[in-house]
Scaffold this active site. Structure first.
Site, short mmCIF file in Angstrom:
data_model
loop_
_atom_site.label_atom_id
_atom_site.label_comp_id
_atom_site.label_asym_id
_atom_site.label_seq_id
_atom_site.Cartn_x
_atom_site.Cartn_y
_atom_site.Cartn_z
N ASP A 208 0.58 7.12 -1.13
CA ASP A 208 -0.48 6.49 -0.34
C ASP A 208 -1.85 7.06 -0.72
OD1 ASP A 208 -0.99 4.79 2.11
OD2 ASP A 208 -1.83 6.66 2.86
N GLU A 275 -0.64 4.20 -5.13
CA GLU A 275 -1.54 3.22 -4.50
C GLU A 275 -2.94 3.76 -4.74
OE1 GLU A 275 -3.24 1.44 -0.34
OE2 GLU A 275 -2.85 3.55 -0.65
C1 GLC Z 1 -2.95 2.98 2.64
C2 GLC Z 1 -1.92 2.18 3.40
C3 GLC Z 1 -2.57 1.65 4.64
C4 GLC Z 1 -3.01 2.82 5.49
C5 GLC Z 1 -3.95 3.73 4.71
C6 GLC Z 1 -4.13 5.05 5.39
O1 GLC Z 1 -3.97 2.19 2.15
O2 GLC Z 1 -1.40 1.19 2.57
O3 GLC Z 1 -1.72 0.82 5.36
O4 GLC Z 1 -3.66 2.36 6.64
O5 GLC Z 1 -3.44 4.01 3.44
O6 GLC Z 1 -2.97 5.83 5.25
#
Ligand code: GLC
Length: 528
Positions: A208, A275
């Site tokens: 994440d 991500e």
């Molecule tokens: C990422 C996740 C999202 C979350 C954010 C904070 O972007 O995909 O859903 O709110 O991180 O952890």
């Protein structure tokens, strides 16, 4: 350590399970929230769909302020979702069905209910307990102004002040304090977390906010273009190239080098996917250098408008960027943070036709594809009524937020909760719309023209013609038609408004009807 010549993830199709909204299986009178036993009970759906793996969003102990992305204990399961034993059952069942399992790791921030943050609040300014987070004194004569001008992704300032006068940084909700990765305790803690899940047998991690973690050490102000000064930060999707002292710091790559060594020390092809909402395809590729993570989501593809020329450019650019890093590309059109792609492409029948066409083009590309639960049913973004909204960004900004792509899945029946769970009639945590009766898994499984039947055919055909095939790919646009050539197959996608000529050859699959041997608008096909 054993690794195969072509590891499973290299060209895997991975299905994202948003745990709260997939299936509610716990026998406790249905709470309307999906859980681990619910996932296990529905694994046959994924097997039949034909994906290779599932990625499960956070199911760890959490006060659920950001629906699990606020973790209070990284190595345990929240009672809302079950217990560790339920996770073990899920993993064994998935593996017995030949499905790999990727779990979500949230290293940029913890929950404010994490033992570390509670200890930090109980300790004095300047204490070692506070040094695991980013506490700073405020600006102005009485310190009543935030330490810098950073804004939260969820709206409002990225700093919150404590009664003792100190401020702490949170790039997301105020219940998600950012960790200080310059403190070695943080890296050690996460190595332990990684190992605890690898020891349980997971096949990989989705990381994440992988472009976060480190902040420029000075925590200096962000230099903002004049028009955005004082406005909330753009969402990660909308970001434009600019000065970003809170993202993409060079030190973060050492974290991934360390994790790669840990992953490589385990048996099997354990992997991690970033991500990382990076500014360019080239900086995305830095996360997947040979000694770092294995994959990064290609958000450039997701953000591309409906245009043959733009599709061709992104395909070519993405492949070039990852080849420079000696890695394989990934492709994604939807996830739990963005508007579902049929709606992005205009909604209604043509939005769905375009979504199916874009999906079919994506599934022919080299590397790995990520699907988001419900896209195989052609679900659109739902207009969630204000009183039912739950996204923390809604509470901070008053903007609709992400709830509309997180509505629980319809499995069967003709009325909510559509077999989502809660046999006692409990309604799901976000209300489902009326009129989804034709979109359930049950209804679509019985209809050869359904979106579900199309996804099943597309995944089976992908396996047959592209598994192990040469990656060499040429993408170009011919007027409004995207033309992709790979492994003896020509993929055509008509992004225009007039029918286009269909190339000679055998049609292996199309995303919609092909009447009269032409390629109608909003349609794609694979030709051999
Ligand atoms: C990422 C996740 C999202 C979350 C954010 C904070 O972007 O995909 O859903 O709110 O991180 O952890």
């Amino acid at each position: 350590m054993t690794t195969s010549p072509t590891p499973w993830w290299y060209d895997a199709v991975v299905y994202q399970v948003y745990v709260r909204s997939f299936a509610d299986g716990l026998p406790s009178p249905g709470d309307g929230i999906g859980d681990l036993p619910g996932i296990t009970s529905r694994l046959p759906h994924l097997r039949e769909l034909g994906v290779d793996a599932l990625w499960i969003t956070p199911f760890y102990t959490s006060p659920q302020k950001d629906h699990g992305y606020d973790v209070a204990d990284y190595s345990d399961v929240d009672p809302l979702f079950g217990q560790l034993a339920d996770f073990d059952t899920l993993l064994v069942t998935a593996h017995s069905l030949d499905l790999r399992v990727i779990v979500d790791l949230v290293p940029n921030h913890t929950s404010d209910q994490h033992a570390w943050f509670r200890a930090a609040l109980a300790a004095a300014p300047g204490s070692p307990e506070r040094a695991r987070y980013l506490f700073r004194e405020g600006r102005g004569a009485d310190g009543s102004e935030p330490p810098n001008n950073w804004m939260s992704i969820f709206g409002g300032p990225a700093w919150t002040r404590l009664p003792d006068g100190s401020w702490y940084l949170h790039l997301f909700d105020s219940t998600q304090p950012d960790l200080d990765w310059r403190n070695p305790e943080v890296g050690d803690m996460f190595e332990g977390v990684l190992r605890s899940w690898l020891d349980r047998g997971v096949d990989g991690f989705r990381v994440d906010v992988a472009h976060g973690l480190y902040k420029e050490e000075s925590l200096r102000d962000q230099v903002l273009p004049e028009k955005s000064a004082g406005k909330q930060a753009e969402s990660m999707v909308e970001r434009v190239v600019r000065d970003e002292p809170m993202w993409e710091q060079p030190e973060v790559h050492d974290v991934y080098r360390r994790w790669r060594r840990v992953l490589d020390s385990y048996d099997g092809d354990r992997m991690a996917v970033a991500e990382a909402w990076t500014q360019t395809a080239e900086s995305m590729a830095e996360f997947i250098r040979p000694d770092e993570l294995h994959q990064a989501f290609n958000f450039g593809w997701l953000s591309t408008p409906w245009s043959a020329a733009d599709f061709a450019e992104v395909i070519t650019g993405s492949i070039a960027a990852v080849s420079a890093a000696a890695a394989a590309p990934t492709w994604v059109l939807s996830n739990h943070d963005v508007v579902r792609h049929p709606t992005r492409y205009g909604g209604g029948p043509s939005g769905l036709a375009r979504a199916r066409a874009a999906t079919l083009a994506m599934l022919a590309l080299p590397g790995s594809a990520y699907l988001y639960q419900g896209e195989e049913l052609g679900l659109e973004q739902v207009e969630v009524p204000p009183e039912a909204r739950q996204d923390p960004s809604w509470f901070r900004t008053g903007e609709p937020g992400r709830d509309g792509c997180r509505v629980p899945l319809p499995w069967s029946g003709t009325a909510p909760p559509y077999g989502f769970g809660g046999a006692d009639g409990t309604q799901p945590w976000i209300p489902q719309p009326e009129g989804w009766g034709d979109l359930t898994v049950e209804a679509q499984a019985a209809d050869p023209d359904s979106t579900l039947a199309f996804y099943r055919r597309a995944l089976a055909t992908r396996r047959e013609v592209f598994r192990g095939a040469d990656d060499t790919t040429v993408a170009e646009s011919d007027g409004d038609v995207l033309v992709v050539r790979r492994a003896g197959i020509t993929v055509v996608l008509n992004a225009g408004t007039y029918p286009a000529a269909l190339p000679e050859g055998e049609v292996l699959i199309s995303s919609g009807p092909l009447p009269g041997d032409v390629l109608p608008p909003d349609t794609a096909a694979w030709i051999r």
